[in-house]
Design an enzyme around this catalytic site. Structure first.
Site, PDB file in Angstrom:
ATOM      1  CE1 TYR A   1      -6.350   4.721  46.855  1.00  0.00           C
ATOM      2  CE2 TYR A   1      -4.152   5.574  47.289  1.00  0.00           C
ATOM      3  CZ  TYR A   1      -4.974   4.538  46.896  1.00  0.00           C
ATOM      4  OH  TYR A   1      -4.440   3.328  46.550  1.00  0.00           O
TER       5      TYR A   1
ATOM      6  CG  ASN B   1     -11.104   0.670  51.394  1.00  0.00           C
ATOM      7  OD1 ASN B   1     -10.316  -0.182  50.974  1.00  0.00           O
ATOM      8  ND2 ASN B   1     -11.068   1.933  51.014  1.00  0.00           N
TER       9      ASN B   1
ATOM     10  CG  HIS C   1      -5.237  -6.250  46.319  1.00  0.00           C
ATOM     11  ND1 HIS C   1      -6.407  -6.162  45.581  1.00  0.00           N
ATOM     12  CD2 HIS C   1      -4.918  -4.964  46.665  1.00  0.00           C
ATOM     13  CE1 HIS C   1      -6.758  -4.881  45.479  1.00  0.00           C
ATOM     14  NE2 HIS C   1      -5.880  -4.143  46.129  1.00  0.00           N
TER      15      HIS C   1
ATOM     16  CG  ASP D   1     -10.311 -17.658  56.158  1.00  0.00           C
ATOM     17  OD1 ASP D   1     -10.807 -17.732  55.011  1.00  0.00           O
ATOM     18  OD2 ASP D   1      -9.333 -18.344  56.518  1.00  0.00           O
TER      19      ASP D   1
ATOM     20  CG  HIS E   1     -11.578  -1.026  46.785  1.00  0.00           C
ATOM     21  ND1 HIS E   1     -10.622  -1.324  47.731  1.00  0.00           N
ATOM     22  CD2 HIS E   1     -12.195  -2.186  46.487  1.00  0.00           C
ATOM     23  CE1 HIS E   1     -10.658  -2.623  47.979  1.00  0.00           C
ATOM     24  NE2 HIS E   1     -11.605  -3.174  47.242  1.00  0.00           N
ATOM     25  CG  LEU E   2     -11.160   5.795  49.197  1.00  0.00           C
ATOM     26  CD1 LEU E   2      -9.963   6.349  49.956  1.00  0.00           C
ATOM     27  CD2 LEU E   2     -12.388   6.645  49.450  1.00  0.00           C
ATOM     28  CB  SER E   3      -8.436   4.091  43.621  1.00  0.00           C
ATOM     29  OG  SER E   3      -8.058   2.799  44.094  1.00  0.00           O
TER      30      SER E   3
ATOM     31  NE  ARG F   1      -2.952  -0.612  43.208  1.00  0.00           N
ATOM     32  CZ  ARG F   1      -2.286  -0.453  44.359  1.00  0.00           C
ATOM     33  NH1 ARG F   1      -2.824  -0.830  45.493  1.00  0.00           N
ATOM     34  NH2 ARG F   1      -1.093   0.102  44.370  1.00  0.00           N
TER      35      ARG F   1
END
Ligand code: DQA
Length: 152
Positions: free
Chosen positions: A26, A81, A87, A94, A107-109, A118
């Site tokens: 990250y 994020n 997940h 919703d 997402h950073l990764s 993931r």
């Protein structure tokens, strides 16, 4: 033409630890530092926009932030994020489904290149697209994508 415009940014569980947690995945830059940079980027590239952001470890607070966005007549879009909630959280999915303005998942990764758990995202279906794998740069790219969604 000087309508108020608000852009939202929601970061979910464990994102407040970025800069300290798993730096190989990250990075070393904390959210406060990344936020300064983003704010500056927005001032240059999206004049008049106001950033409303929330980084929280409370799922309730995250859902309520999306409700606030849904009820804001000046909301033009948002980045989300959700961290691990990506997940797992049907509740966040919703709430995202009800915002009524474009959302971009970030997402950073590079989540699709990591563990199999993931690879599925519950919020993806409620977003116009996903940026993952580019660290904080992905947030700038996400704002650029939102800006491109705005009516001329
Ligand atoms: C993350 C990816 C998630 O799988 C993980 O649970 C996070 C961070 C990312 O930004 O890369 O907490 O959302």
């Amino acid at each position: 033409l000087c309508a108020v415009q608000n852009v939202y940014l929601l970061q979910g569980i464990n994102l407040i630890r970025v800069g300290k947690r798993e730096p190989v995945l990250y990075g070393n830059t904390s959210w406060p530092d990344a936020r300064l940079h983003l704010q500056h980027w927005l001032e240059l590239h999206w004049p008049g926009i106001s950033l409303l952001d929330c980084t929280t470890t409370s799922e309730q607070e995250a859902v309520e932030f999306l409700h606030r966005m849904a009820d804001d007549p000046h909301a033009v879009g948002g980045l989300i994020n959700p961290g691990a909630w990506t997940h797992t959280s049907l509740a966040l999915r919703d709430a995202a489904a009800g915002v009524g303005v474009p959302l971009v998942e970030v997402h950073l990764s590079h989540t699709y290149a990591r563990e199999s758990y993931r690879k599925s995202s519950l919020v993806a279906s409620e977003c116009v697209g996903t940026v993952s794998g580019f660290g904080w740069l992905g947030y700038t790219l996400g704002f650029q994508a939102l800006l491109a969604q705005q009516p001329a």
